[in-house]
Design an enzyme around this catalytic site. Structure first.
Site, PDB file in Angstrom:
ATOM      1  N   LYS A   1      26.315  28.221  50.622  1.00  0.00           N
ATOM      2  CA  LYS A   1      27.644  27.600  50.515  1.00  0.00           C
ATOM      3  C   LYS A   1      27.530  26.374  49.620  1.00  0.00           C
ATOM      4  O   LYS A   1      26.722  25.485  49.878  1.00  0.00           O
ATOM      5  CB  LYS A   1      28.164  27.190  51.896  1.00  0.00           C
ATOM      6  CG  LYS A   1      29.524  26.503  51.831  1.00  0.00           C
ATOM      7  CD  LYS A   1      30.096  26.257  53.208  1.00  0.00           C
ATOM      8  CE  LYS A   1      29.694  24.957  53.817  1.00  0.00           C
ATOM      9  NZ  LYS A   1      30.301  23.762  53.228  1.00  0.00           N
TER      10      LYS A   1
ATOM     11  N   ASP B   1      33.086  26.397  48.659  1.00  0.00           N
ATOM     12  CA  ASP B   1      33.880  25.716  49.691  1.00  0.00           C
ATOM     13  C   ASP B   1      34.667  24.562  49.059  1.00  0.00           C
ATOM     14  O   ASP B   1      34.289  23.399  49.176  1.00  0.00           O
ATOM     15  CB  ASP B   1      32.885  25.214  50.751  1.00  0.00           C
ATOM     16  CG  ASP B   1      33.548  24.494  51.922  1.00  0.00           C
ATOM     17  OD1 ASP B   1      34.773  24.588  52.075  1.00  0.00           O
ATOM     18  OD2 ASP B   1      32.805  23.839  52.675  1.00  0.00           O
TER      19      ASP B   1
ATOM     20  N   LYS C   1      38.118  24.151  49.522  1.00  0.00           N
ATOM     21  CA  LYS C   1      39.262  23.809  50.391  1.00  0.00           C
ATOM     22  C   LYS C   1      40.471  23.376  49.550  1.00  0.00           C
ATOM     23  O   LYS C   1      40.982  22.272  49.684  1.00  0.00           O
ATOM     24  CB  LYS C   1      38.886  22.713  51.388  1.00  0.00           C
ATOM     25  CG  LYS C   1      37.787  23.103  52.362  1.00  0.00           C
ATOM     26  CD  LYS C   1      37.628  22.056  53.468  1.00  0.00           C
ATOM     27  CE  LYS C   1      36.539  22.403  54.443  1.00  0.00           C
ATOM     28  NZ  LYS C   1      35.181  22.244  53.921  1.00  0.00           N
TER      29      LYS C   1
ATOM     30  N   ASP D   1      47.319  22.358  47.503  1.00  0.00           N
ATOM     31  CA  ASP D   1      48.280  21.747  46.570  1.00  0.00           C
ATOM     32  C   ASP D   1      49.519  22.644  46.557  1.00  0.00           C
ATOM     33  O   ASP D   1      49.618  23.569  47.381  1.00  0.00           O
ATOM     34  CB  ASP D   1      47.638  21.631  45.169  1.00  0.00           C
ATOM     35  CG  ASP D   1      48.185  20.438  44.391  1.00  0.00           C
ATOM     36  OD1 ASP D   1      49.420  20.263  44.380  1.00  0.00           O
ATOM     37  OD2 ASP D   1      47.391  19.704  43.804  1.00  0.00           O
TER      38      ASP D   1
ATOM     39  N   ARG E   1      22.169  21.856  58.063  1.00  0.00           N
ATOM     40  CA  ARG E   1      20.951  21.080  58.310  1.00  0.00           C
ATOM     41  C   ARG E   1      19.899  21.805  59.155  1.00  0.00           C
ATOM     42  O   ARG E   1      18.714  21.498  59.036  1.00  0.00           O
ATOM     43  CB  ARG E   1      21.343  19.736  58.938  1.00  0.00           C
ATOM     44  CG  ARG E   1      22.014  18.829  57.911  1.00  0.00           C
ATOM     45  CD  ARG E   1      22.827  17.737  58.536  1.00  0.00           C
ATOM     46  NE  ARG E   1      24.057  18.259  59.127  1.00  0.00           N
ATOM     47  CZ  ARG E   1      25.022  17.505  59.635  1.00  0.00           C
ATOM     48  NH1 ARG E   1      24.896  16.198  59.628  1.00  0.00           N
ATOM     49  NH2 ARG E   1      26.108  18.059  60.139  1.00  0.00           N
TER      50      ARG E   1
END
Ligand code: C5P
Length: 228
Positions: free
Chosen positions: A34, A62, A64, A67, A212
């Site tokens: 990602k 990613d 996002k 608008d 992580r």
């Protein structure tokens, strides 16, 4: 457990060279990577093409997007030609925006699955109350109704929200995943509610986002073996 090919590794907070050195270690071991907004803005679109040379798997971009419909559609056209398997937009942009985004994706990125982000996990009940005038679960359900007006969209959501999706055919991408040993030792960093890969898949997740737990694993081979 064979979760590995459903896992997208979130490459956050890494320098370009670090990413390129890390990718061969993940290549073929997990389903995808990602790449977030920060990395896309810093390293640019060519970085995605370069990443593909070092990583044999899929890319989830990613961004996002959020608008007005025309602007989101044009932004998606701007991604044409990139090797993106998943791309996301904000459901709170409304169904007209999501429809415009879907049409743009079908034209510009025909092999990509478009996902809608519902309620950000950083928002708690009091924040969703002030934004949506209702709690997290109800805010999620309302946004899901908007998403369902546009057939063919997937959803980004937490594993806790999977049971609020009645349509099991919807593709779901689920972040907030930690290994069992990390949960039992309290290593969940800023995530508030976490699930193991097994739990999320049992709840019906189609794909998992893990950051992580993989990128900062003290022993990467061992971490990847837990998914194999
Ligand atoms: O390191 P960790 O596994 O917590 O990384 C989670 C990744 O998933 C990050 O890139 C984060 O931005 C993303 N994410 C999330 N929660 C969401 C949506 C995306 O943590 N609801």
């Amino acid at each position: 457990m064979k979760a590995a090919q459903k896992v997208f590794v979130a490459l956050d907070n890494m320098e370009r060279d670090e990413v390129l050195a890390f990718l061969p270690k993940l290549s073929t071991k997990v389903g995808g990577i990602k790449i977030g907004l920060e990395m896309y803005l810093r390293f640019g679109r060519d970085f995605l093409l370069e990443a593909k040379r070092f990583f044999d798997g899929e890319i989830f971009l990613d961004l996002k997007l959020h608008d007005i419909p025309n602007t989101v559609a044009k932004a998606i056209h701007g991604l044409s030609g990139l090797p993106i398997s998943f791309l996301n937009i904000h459901a709170s942009g409304g169904s007209a925006m999501m429809q415009a985004a879907l049409e743009a994706q079908q034209e510009a990125l025909p092999r990509t699955t478009l996902l809608a982000v519902t309620v950000l996990t950083s928002l708690d009940d009091s924040e969703t109350q002030s934004i949506y005038h209702t709690g997290r679960s109800d805010s999620f359900k309302r946004l899901l109704l908007e998403i369902e007006k546009v057939s063919g969209l997937g959803v980004v959501c937490s594993a806790a929200e999977l049971e609020l999706i009645p349509n099991r055919a919807i593709v779901t991408m689920v972040p907030g995943i930690r290994f069992e040993h990390e949960i039992s030792s309290g290593k969940i960093q800023d995530q508030k509610s976490v699930f193991t890969p097994e739990q999320a898949l049992e709840k019906g997740a189609s794909f998992l986002v893990m950051g992580r737990s993989i990128t900062r694993a003290p022993d990467l081979e061992r971490a990847l073996s837990l998914l194999a």
